[in-house]
Design a protein around this motif. Sequence first.
Motif, PDB file in Angstrom:
ATOM      1  N   TYR A 267      -3.669 -22.388  -6.611  1.00  0.00           N
ATOM      2  CA  TYR A 267      -3.396 -23.656  -7.285  1.00  0.00           C
ATOM      3  C   TYR A 267      -4.718 -24.332  -7.639  1.00  0.00           C
ATOM      4  O   TYR A 267      -5.769 -24.015  -7.064  1.00  0.00           O
ATOM      5  N   THR A 268      -4.654 -25.243  -8.606  1.00  0.00           N
ATOM      6  CA  THR A 268      -5.839 -25.956  -9.085  1.00  0.00           C
ATOM      7  C   THR A 268      -5.599 -27.451  -9.005  1.00  0.00           C
ATOM      8  O   THR A 268      -4.567 -27.944  -9.462  1.00  0.00           O
ATOM      9  N   THR A 269      -6.566 -28.177  -8.427  1.00  0.00           N
ATOM     10  CA  THR A 269      -6.521 -29.639  -8.446  1.00  0.00           C
ATOM     11  C   THR A 269      -7.575 -30.149  -9.429  1.00  0.00           C
ATOM     12  O   THR A 269      -8.557 -29.460  -9.722  1.00  0.00           O
ATOM     13  N   THR A 270      -7.369 -31.360  -9.917  1.00  0.00           N
ATOM     14  CA  THR A 270      -8.216 -31.854 -11.000  1.00  0.00           C
ATOM     15  C   THR A 270      -8.381 -33.362 -10.951  1.00  0.00           C
ATOM     16  O   THR A 270      -7.553 -34.064 -10.349  1.00  0.00           O
ATOM     17  N   VAL A 271      -9.455 -33.851 -11.544  1.00  0.00           N
ATOM     18  CA  VAL A 271      -9.582 -35.272 -11.865  1.00  0.00           C
ATOM     19  C   VAL A 271      -9.554 -35.372 -13.391  1.00  0.00           C
ATOM     20  O   VAL A 271     -10.316 -34.695 -14.078  1.00  0.00           O
ATOM     21  N   GLU A 272      -8.647 -36.180 -13.907  1.00  0.00           N
ATOM     22  CA  GLU A 272      -8.430 -36.275 -15.346  1.00  0.00           C
ATOM     23  C   GLU A 272      -8.881 -37.639 -15.874  1.00  0.00           C
ATOM     24  O   GLU A 272      -8.442 -38.683 -15.394  1.00  0.00           O
ATOM     25  N   ALA A 273      -9.767 -37.608 -16.851  1.00  0.00           N
ATOM     26  CA  ALA A 273     -10.226 -38.819 -17.530  1.00  0.00           C
ATOM     27  C   ALA A 273      -9.494 -38.948 -18.857  1.00  0.00           C
ATOM     28  O   ALA A 273      -8.789 -38.025 -19.295  1.00  0.00           O
ATOM     29  N   PHE A 274      -9.703 -40.083 -19.519  1.00  0.00           N
ATOM     30  CA  PHE A 274      -9.028 -40.321 -20.798  1.00  0.00           C
ATOM     31  C   PHE A 274      -9.902 -41.219 -21.665  1.00  0.00           C
ATOM     32  O   PHE A 274     -10.511 -42.169 -21.168  1.00  0.00           O
ATOM     33  N   ILE A 275      -9.964 -40.889 -22.956  1.00  0.00           N
ATOM     34  CA  ILE A 275     -10.760 -41.660 -23.909  1.00  0.00           C
ATOM     35  C   ILE A 275      -9.814 -42.468 -24.785  1.00  0.00           C
ATOM     36  O   ILE A 275      -9.190 -41.927 -25.712  1.00  0.00           O
ATOM     37  N   PRO A 276      -9.651 -43.764 -24.525  1.00  0.00           N
ATOM     38  CA  PRO A 276      -8.694 -44.569 -25.293  1.00  0.00           C
ATOM     39  C   PRO A 276      -8.984 -44.619 -26.791  1.00  0.00           C
ATOM     40  O   PRO A 276      -8.050 -44.734 -27.595  1.00  0.00           O
ATOM     41  N   ASP A 277     -10.251 -44.512 -27.169  1.00  0.00           N
ATOM     42  CA  ASP A 277     -10.613 -44.680 -28.578  1.00  0.00           C
ATOM     43  C   ASP A 277     -10.066 -43.576 -29.471  1.00  0.00           C
ATOM     44  O   ASP A 277      -9.827 -43.803 -30.659  1.00  0.00           O
ATOM     45  N   ASN A 278      -9.900 -42.374 -28.918  1.00  0.00           N
ATOM     46  CA  ASN A 278      -9.342 -41.303 -29.749  1.00  0.00           C
ATOM     47  C   ASN A 278      -8.086 -40.687 -29.139  1.00  0.00           C
ATOM     48  O   ASN A 278      -7.544 -39.712 -29.662  1.00  0.00           O
ATOM     49  N   GLY A 279      -7.630 -41.245 -28.008  1.00  0.00           N
ATOM     50  CA  GLY A 279      -6.385 -40.769 -27.406  1.00  0.00           C
ATOM     51  C   GLY A 279      -6.461 -39.370 -26.848  1.00  0.00           C
ATOM     52  O   GLY A 279      -5.453 -38.647 -26.834  1.00  0.00           O
ATOM     53  N   ARG A 280      -7.619 -38.964 -26.337  1.00  0.00           N
ATOM     54  CA  ARG A 280      -7.780 -37.610 -25.799  1.00  0.00           C
ATOM     55  C   ARG A 280      -8.014 -37.628 -24.293  1.00  0.00           C
ATOM     56  O   ARG A 280      -8.846 -38.392 -23.789  1.00  0.00           O
ATOM     57  N   GLY A 281      -7.309 -36.773 -23.588  1.00  0.00           N
ATOM     58  CA  GLY A 281      -7.592 -36.558 -22.186  1.00  0.00           C
ATOM     59  C   GLY A 281      -8.764 -35.604 -22.032  1.00  0.00           C
ATOM     60  O   GLY A 281      -9.045 -34.787 -22.913  1.00  0.00           O
ATOM     61  N   VAL A 282      -9.455 -35.704 -20.882  1.00  0.00           N
ATOM     62  CA  VAL A 282     -10.581 -34.818 -20.589  1.00  0.00           C
ATOM     63  C   VAL A 282     -10.466 -34.349 -19.141  1.00  0.00           C
ATOM     64  O   VAL A 282     -10.376 -35.171 -18.227  1.00  0.00           O
ATOM     65  N   GLN A 283     -10.454 -33.054 -18.953  1.00  0.00           N
ATOM     66  CA  GLN A 283     -10.485 -32.505 -17.599  1.00  0.00           C
ATOM     67  C   GLN A 283     -11.868 -32.765 -17.027  1.00  0.00           C
ATOM     68  O   GLN A 283     -12.855 -32.199 -17.478  1.00  0.00           O
TER      69      GLN A 283
END
Length: 569
Positions: A267-283
């Motif tokens: 299994y994989t755990t992650t911290v997920e960020a997000f860029i509100p200006d373009n609506g993109r998530g970032v692993q």
Amino acid sequence: MSPDPVAVEEVVAEQVADLCVAAPAEGEKPKKEKKPKPQKEKKEKPAQGGGKELKKETQLGLSTKKADDFSKWYSELVVASELISYYDVSGCYILRPWAFSMWEVVQRWFDDNIKKLGVQNAYFPMFITEDVLNTEKDHVEGFAPEVAWVTRAGNSEMDKPIAIRPTSETVMYPYYAQWIRSHRDLPLRLNQWTNVVRWEFKYPTPFIRSREFLWQEGHTAFATQAEADTEVRQILDFYAGVYQELLAVPVTQGQKSDKEKFAGALYTTTVEAFIPDNGRGVQGATSHCLGQNFSKMFGIEFETEDHGKSHAWQNSWGLTTRSLGVMIMTHGDDKGLVLPPRVAPKQVVIIPIPKSSSAPEQVAAMFEQVVIIPILKSSSAPEQVAAMFEQVKAFKASLESSSVRVETDYRTNYTPGWKYNHWELRGVPIRMELGPKDMDNKTVVLARRDTGAKEFVPWDQVATRVPELLEQIQADMLAKAKARYDACVETVTTWDAFMAALNNKHMALAPWADEEEVEEDVKKRSATADAMGAKTLCIPFEQPPLPEGAVCFASGKPAKNWALWGRSY
């Protein structure tokens, strides 16, 4: 030594480039990366003796607004702020000192924390033989499109091609099998700070997606799954700390879906960020429990305490320079970088503004060891200029004794406005101004980069107020980013509400059947002419209560959990 105005002009001339990296539409052939084209600038001549204010200034700043064209704004910013220079190989970038020093802050913080767990640093070669790379079938298939191969040596074809590491499991684990023989050899916890090459991607974006990047990769082995599970979460907490405590970027911790997990992992755990200006998530970073899959493939077997045999339980985990790109995207504005104090290479820039009849070289000679910015305006006694510079020197020494990273700049051929713009573009958190009136009143002006707010501070309070203000800026930047992040999470239960959230450039928290076929269907159905399809970003550890009888928003099947969905890099 006195700064060379010509050298300054040459540095500035590298800064501004009109670069636009656009994502191709779904199914469109990736476009070749465009090299930067420096814009023409108005150059100014060095100030001459007599202290006349310069009328022509080198044009700093950005030509694109963040809200108008996010991709172009970002591409322009990373060059203009002297973070990167483009390289001849598409998708590869030079990290300039301003960027690399931030990576060093991240390195030190993370390295100190993992060493407290007993992790040791090591280094393994970057080349992998084909037979070793093919040892783990699922792992190789997951990375096959990204592997770069060396096939020639000089003018001769190699008998066997050699892969350049996209990750190091297959490099390291044959040797783990040699080193681990007994339970007494466990745990084995190694980390390396290195580079990797991953050649396949849709489009290059500095820091976020590049063919070569810097990272750390930890590879550990334990006698039991419980030990491995504990470390997975410990490392993930450190990754969350890098983003939230250093970079002031909010993240969600969770587990990846089976479709999105690391190839070959349990299994994989992650911290997920997000860029509100373009609506993109970032692993943001991932911590994997590999289970016993790799240890069985590579024969990592040990004698247990009761003299039996068992395969090791393994983890791998990695954080990359992508983290810097997420920070830049999150906080940057139309003036340039906005850096959180804890990661900023310089936390304070002191700008003295004396009035002097002295020639620039005389002023510079006063402080050959200190970079200060006197702006020669009109006539006053040299001793007054010297007194101001002595005060600047005292501020610098006092602040540095409190571990504040200070920049002082005494270039004589630029106006105050030019210098303010220069340091704003580079994102220095606090600007300290010291002019003739401030000398009379024994005060300084502190200007915040994040808000632009100014305050007058008595000299005897500078040493305590500046560190306090830096901590306040750090906290305020995280709070602001967290408020924006939270506003971009919409809880939905239907397909229509899901699509509305995506079209709002938001993430969607939705009940899900947790089936790979459903996730593949969502990605296809949510793609539009203007945007890629959505996927699961993670299954958050913090789960809202799932109502009895809840159904999947996409399939209508019984829901098993809440998943965070979004379009992503």
